[in-house]
Motif scaffolding. Structure first.
Motif, PDB file in Angstrom:
ATOM      1  N   ARG A  87       0.831  -1.206   0.000  1.00  0.00           N
ATOM      2  CA  ARG A  87       0.000   0.000   0.000  1.00  0.00           C
ATOM      3  C   ARG A  87       0.871   1.264   0.000  1.00  0.00           C
ATOM      4  NH1 ARG A  87      -5.205   0.150   0.563  1.00  0.00           N
ATOM      5  NH2 ARG A  87      -5.229  -1.993   1.340  1.00  0.00           N
ATOM      6  N   THR A 146       2.373  -8.947   3.810  1.00  0.00           N
ATOM      7  CA  THR A 146       1.493  -9.570   4.794  1.00  0.00           C
ATOM      8  C   THR A 146       2.154  -9.553   6.146  1.00  0.00           C
ATOM      9  OG1 THR A 146       2.426 -11.769   4.441  1.00  0.00           O
ATOM     10  CG2 THR A 146       0.594 -11.108   3.016  1.00  0.00           C
ATOM     11  N   ASP A 149     -10.465   0.106   1.815  1.00  0.00           N
ATOM     12  CA  ASP A 149     -11.304  -0.374   2.905  1.00  0.00           C
ATOM     13  C   ASP A 149     -12.308   0.722   3.253  1.00  0.00           C
ATOM     14  OD1 ASP A 149     -12.258  -1.011   5.624  1.00  0.00           O
ATOM     15  OD2 ASP A 149     -10.724  -2.570   5.580  1.00  0.00           O
ATOM     16  N   SER A 176     -11.662   3.047   6.180  1.00  0.00           N
ATOM     17  CA  SER A 176     -10.419   3.804   6.240  1.00  0.00           C
ATOM     18  C   SER A 176     -10.649   5.269   6.595  1.00  0.00           C
ATOM     19  CB  SER A 176      -9.682   3.722   4.904  1.00  0.00           C
ATOM     20  OG  SER A 176      -8.506   4.504   4.928  1.00  0.00           O
ATOM     21  N   THR A 184      -0.317  -8.263  14.095  1.00  0.00           N
ATOM     22  CA  THR A 184      -1.537  -8.747  13.448  1.00  0.00           C
ATOM     23  C   THR A 184      -2.811  -8.285  14.154  1.00  0.00           C
ATOM     24  OG1 THR A 184      -1.466 -10.814  14.708  1.00  0.00           O
ATOM     25  CG2 THR A 184      -0.396 -10.795  12.537  1.00  0.00           C
ATOM     26  N   ARG A 190      -4.945  -3.433  13.498  1.00  0.00           N
ATOM     27  CA  ARG A 190      -5.651  -3.926  12.309  1.00  0.00           C
ATOM     28  C   ARG A 190      -5.916  -2.787  11.333  1.00  0.00           C
ATOM     29  NH1 ARG A 190     -10.128  -8.293  14.664  1.00  0.00           N
ATOM     30  NH2 ARG A 190      -8.686  -9.402  16.081  1.00  0.00           N
ATOM     31  N   GLU A 191      -6.250  -1.617  11.855  1.00  0.00           N
ATOM     32  CA  GLU A 191      -6.457  -0.472  10.973  1.00  0.00           C
ATOM     33  C   GLU A 191      -5.177  -0.153  10.206  1.00  0.00           C
ATOM     34  OE1 GLU A 191      -7.910   4.208  11.019  1.00  0.00           O
ATOM     35  OE2 GLU A 191      -7.207   3.285  12.884  1.00  0.00           O
ATOM     36  N   LEU A 235      -2.709  -2.213   9.413  1.00  0.00           N
ATOM     37  CA  LEU A 235      -2.412  -3.261   8.445  1.00  0.00           C
ATOM     38  C   LEU A 235      -3.334  -3.185   7.229  1.00  0.00           C
ATOM     39  CD1 LEU A 235      -0.415  -5.630   8.224  1.00  0.00           C
ATOM     40  CD2 LEU A 235      -2.158  -7.104   9.223  1.00  0.00           C
ATOM     41  N   GLN A 236      -4.580  -2.792   7.449  1.00  0.00           N
ATOM     42  CA  GLN A 236      -5.562  -2.764   6.364  1.00  0.00           C
ATOM     43  C   GLN A 236      -5.547  -1.476   5.551  1.00  0.00           C
ATOM     44  OE1 GLN A 236      -7.577  -5.325   5.347  1.00  0.00           O
ATOM     45  NE2 GLN A 236      -6.401  -6.543   6.823  1.00  0.00           N
ATOM     46  N   THR A 237      -5.118  -0.360   6.170  1.00  0.00           N
ATOM     47  CA  THR A 237      -5.261   0.936   5.493  1.00  0.00           C
ATOM     48  C   THR A 237      -3.979   1.745   5.380  1.00  0.00           C
ATOM     49  OG1 THR A 237      -5.756   2.267   7.467  1.00  0.00           O
ATOM     50  CG2 THR A 237      -7.592   1.052   6.465  1.00  0.00           C
ATOM     51  N   HIS A 281       4.543   0.050   7.030  1.00  0.00           N
ATOM     52  CA  HIS A 281       3.116   0.142   6.728  1.00  0.00           C
ATOM     53  C   HIS A 281       2.518   1.546   6.733  1.00  0.00           C
ATOM     54  CE1 HIS A 281       2.216  -4.148   6.430  1.00  0.00           C
ATOM     55  NE2 HIS A 281       3.133  -4.316   7.358  1.00  0.00           N
ATOM     56  N   TRP A 300     -13.220  -2.378  13.969  1.00  0.00           N
ATOM     57  CA  TRP A 300     -12.059  -3.122  13.495  1.00  0.00           C
ATOM     58  C   TRP A 300     -11.940  -4.522  14.077  1.00  0.00           C
ATOM     59  CZ3 TRP A 300      -9.810  -1.575   9.270  1.00  0.00           C
ATOM     60  CH2 TRP A 300      -9.936  -0.242   8.894  1.00  0.00           C
TER      61      TRP A 300
END
Length: 561
Positions: free
Chosen positions: A56, A110, A259, A262, A390, A403-404, A406-408, A441, A489
């Motif tokens: 990302r 990942t 997401d 986000s 994670t 988690r936010e 990692l995802q955004t 990240h 989340w």
């Protein structure tokens, strides 16, 4: 015999991807050359193989480079993007190797590709290797350019951090071999003039720095004025630049779906940065409530969200300040408009810290000289670190924030302080692990701010209190009193009662069943439990969200058993 036309080369670095308020362009224009050649070498940290950046973050970088290309084309010139290649160098100007940027964002990042705990955080050998390679690549292209043009000079911006300074030094050596003039322009990374405070006189704390700047009244730098029309590229390079431009597609980052949760759903680049400022300032006037909302956790408007744009130099801190002053002149200022300037000065302070301390910015002991530090308690534990990165520590407020990220690629400032304190103070893991994970990240990773803030939280930086501790239970209840952020989340906790949403391990078996949660199965049991948390299990702070007084929300580091 025809007289060669003149050209000037502008080297655009990864943290200065904009056309406006651009020092290298202003320096180049003073030479009145016939042609202007803007060059950018794809930074090794963003190349997929072995990258220190997530997919990302690489995609945001690639889009920022494309945006810079567009901005330069609109001004009548272009951008030549160079990339290291193992296939050998080009043989002619028409064969200048340009990147389609497709390789910048190909391999997904990942949680299993976590940072290497044994790797030197500063990684100086890698930085010097890239610097030498990048400088050599530019030298090759400049040498080829000099066959058809008289090269007046090569312009590059001065830097604050050791990795980027390696590149400037390597470029100096490369241009000296070509007997070409290298112009190193003033550093434009800060709002405060780069030479306003000598490193040896830099105050030890941010408050001293801020008061020094504010009392002076003349330390802010002026904007570099860049005209709307720039000299063109030499004809021999127009095809290379246009081929790169035309080869771009939506393929880069296409697999990265946004997401819907986000807090940073914005595009990259200079145009997007200016649009965001306009939205936050004049369209919604959200700036007027910034101080009161900046500790919130959900949505796009609780804070300015300018940090990713600042990190990649899509917009400068000076431009933000200039537009803020214009807003205050038209709509009036208040404590919130001042607070944005306050945060920009924090960013500046870390930049000056990075310049002063160099590689110490990355060292476990930090920039402090005291030997009585807490790093003796920091031990690498792969199980704890995997749980942290994670978002499966069993502490909902920590897990939601991780988690936010990692995802955004984004996390609120409040969240960053809490997860950092948790890693260092509760899990007893080295702060450098967290800093490297953030580097990988965070869209807004910038070495000085990231590593400086981590040192601050870890007690080895510029915090006058080395024992600062964020109680994640109390913080969760203060800033997420209804558990809305946690449930956003950590949807497996969506039915957990508000009274225990930040400490679900306090639920009985029947309460777990009613909430459709099986602790240790559908949601982990807490990986640690600090004594300091327990007095807050039954504590209610409903309605107190957004308080920003550190004395109300931050305690002292608990004693270790």
């Amino acid at each position: 015999m025809s007289i060669k036309k003149s050209a000037v080369v502008c080297v655009m670095q990864w943290n200065s991807l904009r056309a406006s308020d651009q020092p290298v362009l202003q320096a180049a224009l003073k030479l009145n050359s016939d042609y202007l050649v803007a060059m950018h070498v794809v930074d090794r940290q963003f190349v997929a193989a072995g990258s220190r950046a997530s997919e990302r973050r690489r995609a945001f970088y690639a889009a920022s480079v494309r945006s810079l290309q567009t901005q330069l084309v609109q001004r009548g010139t272009g951008l030549v993007v160079l990339e290291e290649s193992s296939s050998g160098s080009s043989n002619g100007l028409n064969e200048v190797r340009v990147s389609s940027v497709s390789s910048i964002s190909s391999a997904p990042a990942t949680a299993s590709s976590a940072v290497n705990p044994s790797e030197d955080t500063a990684n100086p050998s890698s930085a010097k290797s890239f610097s030498a390679s990048a400088a050599s690549l530019i030298a090759q292209k400049v040498a080829l350019l000099s066959e058809t043009c008289r090269v007046d000079a090569v312009c590059v911006e001065d830097q604050n951090t050791v990795h980027e300074l390696h590149f400037v030094d390597a470029l100096k050596k490369a241009m000296a071999k070509l007997n070409l003039k290298l112009i190193v322009t003033p550093n434009a990374q800060t709002l405060v003039k780069h030479n306003a405070i000598a490193s040896k006189y830099l105050p030890d704390t941010f408050t001293q720095f801020r008061l020094t700047v504010e009392k002076s009244g003349n330390m802010y730098r002026e904007l570099f004025q860049i005209p709307s029309k720039l000299p063109p590229l030499p004809p021999a390079l127009e095809q290379a630049a246009s081929q790169w431009h035309s080869s771009l597609s939506n393929e880069t980052g296409a697999s990265l779906e946004m997401d819907p949760r986000s807090a940073f759903p914005f595009a990259a680049g200079e145009k997007a940065a200016l649009q965001r400022i306009q939205n936050y300032f004049t369209q919604t006037h959200a700036i007027k409530t910034y101080k009161g909302t900046r500790n919130e956790l959900i949505g796009t408007q609780y804070s300015s969200k300018l940090s990713p744009f600042l990190a990649f130099g899509c917009v400068s801190a000076s431009t933000v300040h200039n537009l803020l002053q214009q807003y205050e002149a038209t709509h009036g200022g208040n404590e919130s408009t001042y607070w944005l300037l306050f945060e920009l000065l924090w960013r500046d302070y870390f930049q000056f810290i990075g310049k002063k301390y160099g590689s110490q910015l990355y060292h476990l002991r930090g920039i402090t000289t005291s030997t009585e530090r807490i790093e003796s308690t920091w031990k690498y534990n792969p199980r704890k670190f995997e749980a942290w990165i994670t978002g499966h520590t069993g502490i909902p407020f920590v897990d939601a924030n991780m988690r936010e990220l990692l995802q955004t690629g984004f996390m609120s400032n409040r969240g960053r302080q809490n997860v950092a304190s948790f890693l260092v103070r509760d899990l007893n893991l080295p702060w450098t692990l967290g800093a490297k994970w953030f580097e990988k990240h965070l869209l807004d990773h910038e070495p000085c701010s990231n590593y400086g803030n981590w040192q601050y939280v870890a007690g080895v930086g510029n915090d006058p209190r080395s024992d600062r501790y964020f109680n994640v239970i109390k913080q969760g209840k203060d800033y997420d009193p209804e558990g809305a952020y946690v449930k956003l989340w950590c949807p497996e906790l969506k039915n957990v009662p508000v009274s225990v949403i930040h400490c679900p391990w306090k639920m009985s078996f029947d309460e777990q069943k009613a909430s459709e949660v099986a602790l240790g199965v559908t949601y982990p049991l807490p990986i640690v439990e600090a004594d300091a948390w327990k007095k807050h299990y039954a504590y209610s702070t409903k309605g107190k969200v957004g308080k920003a007084n550190p004395s109300e929300t931050v305690g002292r580091r608990p004693k270790r058993k």
